[in-house]
Design a protein around this motif. Structure first.
Motif, mmCIF file in Angstrom:
data_model
loop_
_atom_site.group_PDB
_atom_site.id
_atom_site.type_symbol
_atom_site.label_atom_id
_atom_site.label_comp_id
_atom_site.label_asym_id
_atom_site.label_seq_id
_atom_site.Cartn_x
_atom_site.Cartn_y
_atom_site.Cartn_z
ATOM 1 N N THR A 83 0.819 -1.218 0.000
ATOM 2 C CA THR A 83 0.000 0.000 0.000
ATOM 3 C C THR A 83 0.851 1.266 0.000
ATOM 4 O O THR A 83 0.758 2.098 -0.892
ATOM 5 C CB THR A 83 -0.941 0.008 1.225
ATOM 6 N N GLU A 84 1.671 1.420 1.066
ATOM 7 C CA GLU A 84 2.507 2.608 1.174
ATOM 8 C C GLU A 84 3.830 2.219 1.797
ATOM 9 O O GLU A 84 3.976 1.155 2.390
ATOM 10 C CB GLU A 84 1.830 3.677 2.039
ATOM 11 N N ASN A 180 3.032 23.551 3.347
ATOM 12 C CA ASN A 180 3.464 22.210 3.736
ATOM 13 C C ASN A 180 2.333 21.348 4.280
ATOM 14 O O ASN A 180 2.580 20.293 4.863
ATOM 15 C CB ASN A 180 4.575 22.313 4.789
ATOM 16 N N ASP A 181 1.079 21.825 4.153
ATOM 17 C CA ASP A 181 -0.025 21.015 4.661
ATOM 18 C C ASP A 181 -0.168 19.751 3.814
ATOM 19 O O ASP A 181 0.282 19.700 2.678
ATOM 20 C CB ASP A 181 -1.334 21.810 4.674
ATOM 21 N N TYR A 182 -0.792 18.724 4.387
ATOM 22 C CA TYR A 182 -0.961 17.474 3.646
ATOM 23 C C TYR A 182 -2.203 16.748 4.140
ATOM 24 O O TYR A 182 -2.531 16.772 5.331
ATOM 25 C CB TYR A 182 0.259 16.566 3.799
ATOM 26 N N ASP A 183 -2.895 16.131 3.184
ATOM 27 C CA ASP A 183 -4.097 15.338 3.466
ATOM 28 C C ASP A 183 -3.741 13.863 3.312
ATOM 29 O O ASP A 183 -3.609 13.354 2.200
ATOM 30 C CB ASP A 183 -5.210 15.740 2.488
ATOM 31 N N TYR A 184 -3.572 13.150 4.443
ATOM 32 C CA TYR A 184 -3.206 11.732 4.416
ATOM 33 C C TYR A 184 -4.399 10.855 4.064
ATOM 34 O O TYR A 184 -4.228 9.699 3.704
ATOM 35 C CB TYR A 184 -2.644 11.312 5.781
ATOM 36 N N VAL A 185 -5.591 11.405 4.190
ATOM 37 C CA VAL A 185 -6.802 10.638 3.875
ATOM 38 C C VAL A 185 -6.964 10.518 2.368
ATOM 39 O O VAL A 185 -7.184 9.442 1.818
ATOM 40 C CB VAL A 185 -8.048 11.304 4.489
ATOM 41 N N ASN A 186 -6.852 11.652 1.678
ATOM 42 C CA ASN A 186 -7.051 11.683 0.225
ATOM 43 C C ASN A 186 -5.750 11.716 -0.558
ATOM 44 O O ASN A 186 -5.769 11.805 -1.787
ATOM 45 C CB ASN A 186 -7.912 12.895 -0.143
ATOM 46 N N LYS A 187 -4.614 11.703 0.193
ATOM 47 C CA LYS A 187 -3.281 11.661 -0.429
ATOM 48 C C LYS A 187 -3.060 12.853 -1.368
ATOM 49 O O LYS A 187 -2.659 12.691 -2.529
ATOM 50 C CB LYS A 187 -3.060 10.346 -1.196
ATOM 51 N N ASP A 188 -3.322 14.061 -0.874
ATOM 52 C CA ASP A 188 -3.059 15.239 -1.689
ATOM 53 C C ASP A 188 -2.545 16.368 -0.806
ATOM 54 O O ASP A 188 -2.447 16.248 0.415
ATOM 55 C CB ASP A 188 -4.308 15.671 -2.475
ATOM 56 N N LYS A 189 -2.253 17.494 -1.420
ATOM 57 C CA LYS A 189 -1.625 18.607 -0.725
ATOM 58 C C LYS A 189 -2.627 19.635 -0.216
ATOM 59 O O LYS A 189 -2.284 20.791 0.000
ATOM 60 C CB LYS A 189 -0.624 19.284 -1.665
ATOM 61 N N ASP A 190 -3.857 19.248 -0.006
ATOM 62 C CA ASP A 190 -4.865 20.191 0.477
ATOM 63 C C ASP A 190 -5.519 19.640 1.743
ATOM 64 O O ASP A 190 -6.390 18.782 1.690
ATOM 65 C CB ASP A 190 -5.929 20.438 -0.600
ATOM 66 N N ILE A 225 0.033 27.547 12.240
ATOM 67 C CA ILE A 225 -0.563 26.214 12.325
ATOM 68 C C ILE A 225 -0.166 25.407 11.096
ATOM 69 O O ILE A 225 -0.324 25.873 9.961
ATOM 70 C CB ILE A 225 -2.105 26.297 12.409
ATOM 71 N N LEU A 226 0.378 24.213 11.323
ATOM 72 C CA LEU A 226 0.675 23.284 10.237
ATOM 73 C C LEU A 226 -0.409 22.208 10.243
ATOM 74 O O LEU A 226 -0.421 21.337 11.106
ATOM 75 C CB LEU A 226 2.045 22.628 10.434
ATOM 76 N N PRO A 227 -1.376 22.284 9.301
ATOM 77 C CA PRO A 227 -2.462 21.295 9.312
ATOM 78 C C PRO A 227 -2.067 20.001 8.600
ATOM 79 O O PRO A 227 -1.679 20.013 7.432
ATOM 80 C CB PRO A 227 -3.589 22.018 8.560
ATOM 81 N N LEU A 228 -2.168 18.910 9.304
ATOM 82 C CA LEU A 228 -1.924 17.589 8.728
ATOM 83 C C LEU A 228 -3.194 16.773 8.944
ATOM 84 O O LEU A 228 -3.535 16.400 10.068
ATOM 85 C CB LEU A 228 -0.719 16.926 9.393
ATOM 86 N N LYS A 229 -3.906 16.534 7.845
ATOM 87 C CA LYS A 229 -5.234 15.905 7.907
ATOM 88 C C LYS A 229 -5.103 14.386 7.903
ATOM 89 O O LYS A 229 -4.708 13.792 6.906
ATOM 90 C CB LYS A 229 -6.079 16.372 6.722
ATOM 91 N N VAL A 230 -5.457 13.770 9.023
ATOM 92 C CA VAL A 230 -5.410 12.300 9.130
ATOM 93 C C VAL A 230 -6.797 11.702 9.354
ATOM 94 O O VAL A 230 -6.950 10.482 9.347
ATOM 95 C CB VAL A 230 -4.482 11.859 10.277
ATOM 96 N N TYR A 240 -1.591 4.280 11.080
ATOM 97 C CA TYR A 240 -0.470 4.476 10.153
ATOM 98 C C TYR A 240 -0.366 5.939 9.743
ATOM 99 O O TYR A 240 0.717 6.535 9.756
ATOM 100 C CB TYR A 240 -0.654 3.581 8.928
ATOM 101 N N ASP A 241 -1.514 6.538 9.373
ATOM 102 C CA ASP A 241 -1.512 7.941 8.958
ATOM 103 C C ASP A 241 -1.136 8.867 10.112
ATOM 104 O O ASP A 241 -0.404 9.842 9.935
ATOM 105 C CB ASP A 241 -2.883 8.332 8.403
ATOM 106 N N VAL A 242 -1.650 8.580 11.318
ATOM 107 C CA VAL A 242 -1.339 9.425 12.471
ATOM 108 C C VAL A 242 0.151 9.380 12.769
ATOM 109 O O VAL A 242 0.797 10.415 12.972
ATOM 110 C CB VAL A 242 -2.171 8.990 13.692
ATOM 111 N N ALA A 243 0.721 8.165 12.796
ATOM 112 C CA ALA A 243 2.148 8.030 13.077
ATOM 113 C C ALA A 243 2.987 8.718 11.990
ATOM 114 O O ALA A 243 3.976 9.404 12.288
ATOM 115 C CB ALA A 243 2.520 6.556 13.178
ATOM 116 N N SER A 244 2.567 8.557 10.728
ATOM 117 C CA SER A 244 3.277 9.202 9.626
ATOM 118 C C SER A 244 3.237 10.718 9.768
ATOM 119 O O SER A 244 4.237 11.412 9.558
ATOM 120 C CB SER A 244 2.669 8.792 8.286
ATOM 121 N N ALA A 245 2.055 11.239 10.139
ATOM 122 C CA ALA A 245 1.902 12.687 10.284
ATOM 123 C C ALA A 245 2.769 13.219 11.418
ATOM 124 O O ALA A 245 3.336 14.325 11.321
ATOM 125 C CB ALA A 245 0.435 13.027 10.522
#
Length: 761
Positions: A83-84, A180-190, A225-230, A240-245
């Protein structure tokens, strides 16, 4: 400005940690967040001990310098779906059929450090429509006074690992790092927020201090604020996404990481997920302070992650009276308290809502930490932690306690102090308290459960206690016994296990109770002399289920004339209804027994016959799922015996017409429609031209209701309209007598046909 008020409670942002073996799942309960500290990695070469993943995904931790491609190919050849992958982790998906084979193969790989299941995570707040506009929390932590003291302009980054942030909100303008924000749910930069939780958290930390909206704890300091969407729109994500973020936030230079999320460990899970421990350790080594919510379960935070992980600053929630919020978790893992009831903050769409939860308390502490870092940018994680705890306003019992930790976070005192006086007061190190890994132990008869203890020292550190060093006692050996922490159920009832260690004692209630007794059937319809069996299943307090042997159950019947029971075998006697009662361990279940016919069915509901014909008929009585042929025992009635009657198993047609024959048996009836009517009567010729003294006999054909036809000769009634011109005999023979015309009529079975006759000389 319109304020939309809602109460965002700390809704279970759940790390659904599945604590289970490959053969039997015993997972943890999905709730908010929590666990115990985990200082050592889990065994990496015991695949059979890898908990089963509820998501079907597993995190594979690779050793330093390992050949990642080789490990990847090995897992894929065994049926895993890649997967990743990061520098040190792989995320694979298994289909369930090949789990054991793949995990065993990977566990045997010397390049693999450990394997653990990926987990689900959820957002944590409850919305309530009450209007309230004052930011009481800022005053409680003396934030306005702190703003006057902070003159530093160092840029500080707070990573909000959550549902994302609505960076278009007017009160967050210029406060969000969208590069530098990132959306780990949808795998994009928003990392745009589509749930609201993350935006609410971000506003508490860094909403602009201006003439509109609200003010964040950081005031006008240079905080981003650095938003990292998990977490997705439903507030759900995974480990996995939380740990990665967390690790990505550290790599992106985050000074503070806010975690308003978590999960509760299951009964059999002793350690926090190693992936999460590694991520937090990595972030702290990179210089990021990790702040986490204690949870909203009104429970012990020691069972929640990341709240109980060593090094995390864990936050409980207070109300405006400075008392612990009724929803807030507590325990030795709590380090500090902050406002968490009716907290107004930013919300997607330019709105403002009120929220309650340790989710809201956590960003107060993150905001104070960020404010402090802008003044003293060289503070280490330890120094920053010590300063926050040492300058907290003591609440509750003097010194550290399980409700408020070191007290209410105080922004003013924190920024006024310096590194020389921010160290925590030294205390003699001894056992302060002991905690069991569970608040209650539920078992089923003859099963075992294990209790482990954790000692909290007076310096705040925690250590696992060897079961052999504990004095174990049971209050009732007839219900449960204990040896070295292993509890065995010996009966049914409630008792408690007492564990004593270095002068500290903890009591754990133990219950072996039946919570539900269920029958395989709660209603039976039977025929007299019929038999049926019923199976009972017992559900115990530990949620295990056992199919009971019939001889373990007490069986009674309310009416022996209708039905009797012996060892679960029910025998019907006579028509009627009663209840069979099955009792076990103080609980009972009733099975309704109805000895009655549910329906009476005839082999034919309609018969088309000719007079003098007959057709067999069979009557069947249905008793629920049972049935029997009862033709010979039925009472028969006909509405017109001239048309049809029942005789010796057959319906016999007597004459033309229609009738209904009713079959009755034990209070039930079924009707059979009989149709013997003539459908049509036809002559071979309807116009005749004859000479005087000539004879002719017409041929008649009868068509019946069943569609059949036949030529008929008998039973016909013949008449002539003019006997002087032509006469007709009973046989249908027509004899002409004189010149003229006449109409010959034939009647049969209620039908008639006319023949026009012309006689010539």
């Amino acid at each position: 400005m319109r304020t939309i008020v809602a109460k965002l409670g700390f809704k279970p942002l759940l790390l659904a940690l599945a604590v289970c073996s490959l053969s039997a799942q015993t997972g943890l309960t999905p709730v908010y967040a929590a666990s115990t500290d985990m200082d050592t990695p889990s065994p990496s070469h015991e695949a059979a001990g890898v908990p089963t993943s509820e998501t079907g995904e597993y995190i594979v931790k690779l050793r330093e310098g390992s050949a990642k491609q080789t490990t990847k190919l090995r897992s894929m050849t065994k049926g895993a779906v890649y997967t990743e992958q990061t520098d040190q982790h792989m995320l694979i998906r298994l289909d369930g059929r090949t789990d054991a084979e793949v995990l065993n193969s990977l566990a045997a790989d010397p390049q693999v450090e450990y394997i653990e299941p990926n987990m689900r995570m959820y957002a944590t707040s409850t919305i309530d429509d009450t209007y309230y506009s004052e930011q009481w929390g800022l005053g409680q932590i003396q934030a306005p006074e702190a703003w006057e003291e902070v003159t530093g302009d160092a840029q500080v980054t707070v990573a909000v690992i959550d549902t994302g942030v609505d960076y278009s909100h007017p009160d967050l303008k210029g406060r969000v790092n969208t590069a530098n924000d990132y959306d780990y749910v949808n795998k994009d930069k928003d990392a745009k927020d589509d749930e609201g939780h993350g935006t609410h958290v971000a506003g508490i930390i860094a909403a602009q201090l201006n003439a509109q909206g609200i003010a964040g704890v950081a005031g006008n300091s240079s905080v981003k604020i650095l938003p990292l969407k998990v977490l997705d729109a439903e507030g759900e994500g995974d480990l996995y996404d939380v740990a990665s973020a967390i690790m990505d936030a550290a790599d992106l230079g985050a000074d503070v990481i806010n975690l308003s999320l978590g999960a509760e460990l299951g009964d059999n899970q002793k350690k926090a997920p190693q992936t999460l421990v590694d991520a937090i350790t990595y972030a702290m080594k990179k210089g990021a302070l990790v702040v986490a919510a204690a949870g909203n379960e009104s429970s012990n935070a020691d069972r929640f992650v990341p709240a109980s992980i060593a090094g995390v600053v864990t936050v409980s929630a207070i109300d405006s009276d400075r008392t612990l919020a009724d929803f807030s978790n507590y325990g030795s893992s709590v380090d500090i308290a902050a406002p968490g009831v009716d907290i107004i903050s930013t919300y997607p769409g330019g709105r403002y809502v009120h929220a309650s939860g340790t989710s809201q308390a956590t960003p107060f502490v993150s905001g104070v930490a960020a404010l402090l870092k802008t003044k003293e940018s060289d503070l280490t994680v330890k120094e920053l932690t010590d300063r926050l705890l040492a300058t907290a306003t003591d609440l509750g019992k003097t010194g550290r306690d399980s409700l408020y930790g070191y007290g209410l976070v105080n922004a003013y005192r924190a920024v006024q102090a310096d590194s020389s006086d921010s160290e925590l007061p030294e205390e003699p190190v001894s056992v302060k308290s002991v905690k069991a890994d569970r608040s209650k132990l539920s078992l089923s008869p003859n099963h075992t459960g294990t209790i482990t203890l954790t000692a909290t020292m007076t310096d705040g550190k925690k250590a696992a206690v060897d079961a052999k060093d504990v004095e174990w006692k049971t209050n009732n050996k007839k219900i449960a016994v204990v040896e070295n922490g292993v509890v065995t159920a010996t009966g049914i009832g409630k008792t408690s296990i007492t564990a004593a260690y270095q002068g500290k004692t903890v009591s754990i209630p133990v219950e072996i109770v039946l919570t539900k007794l269920a029958a395989s059937k709660t209603s039976l319809t039977m025929k007299p002399d019929g038999e049926a069996t019923v199976q009972l299943t017992a559900t115990f307090g530990d949620k295990t289920q056992t199919v009971l042997s019939p001889d373990e159950i007490e069986w009674t019947t309310q009416d022996k004339d209708i039905a009797v029971v012996q060892d679960g075998l029910i025998t019907a006697k006579n028509i009627g209804s009663t209840y069979i009662v099955a009792s076990y361990a103080g609980k009972s279940v009733k099975i309704r027994v109805s000895v009655s016919i549910t329906k009476l069915v005839a082999s034919a509901s309609k018969l088309l016959l000719k007079p003098d014909e007959s057709a067999p008929v069979e009557i069947t009585a249905f008793y629920g799922e049972d049935q029997e042929v009862v033709t010979s025992e039925v009472e028969w009635k006909t509405t017109d015996a001239r048309v049809a009657v029942y005789k010796d198993g057959e319906i016999v047609a007597k004459g033309f017409g229609s009738t209904t024959i009713t079959a009755s048996y034990r209070g039930k009836s079924v009707r059979i429609s009989i149709d013997t009517r003539l459908k049509q009567l036809q002559a071979d010729e309807t116009r005749l031209s004859l000479q005087v003294n000539q004879t002719v006999t017409p041929v008649l054909k009868a068509t019946y209701s069943d569609g059949s036809s036949e030529q008929i000769e008998d039973g016909i009634s013949w008449t002539s309209s003019n006997e002087k011109v032509a006469a007709v005999a009973k046989s249908g023979e027509i004899t002409t007598k004189a010149k003229g015309t006449a109409t010959i009529a034939a009647q049969y079975g209620g039908k008639s046909v006319r023949i026009s006759l012309t006689v010539k000389e």
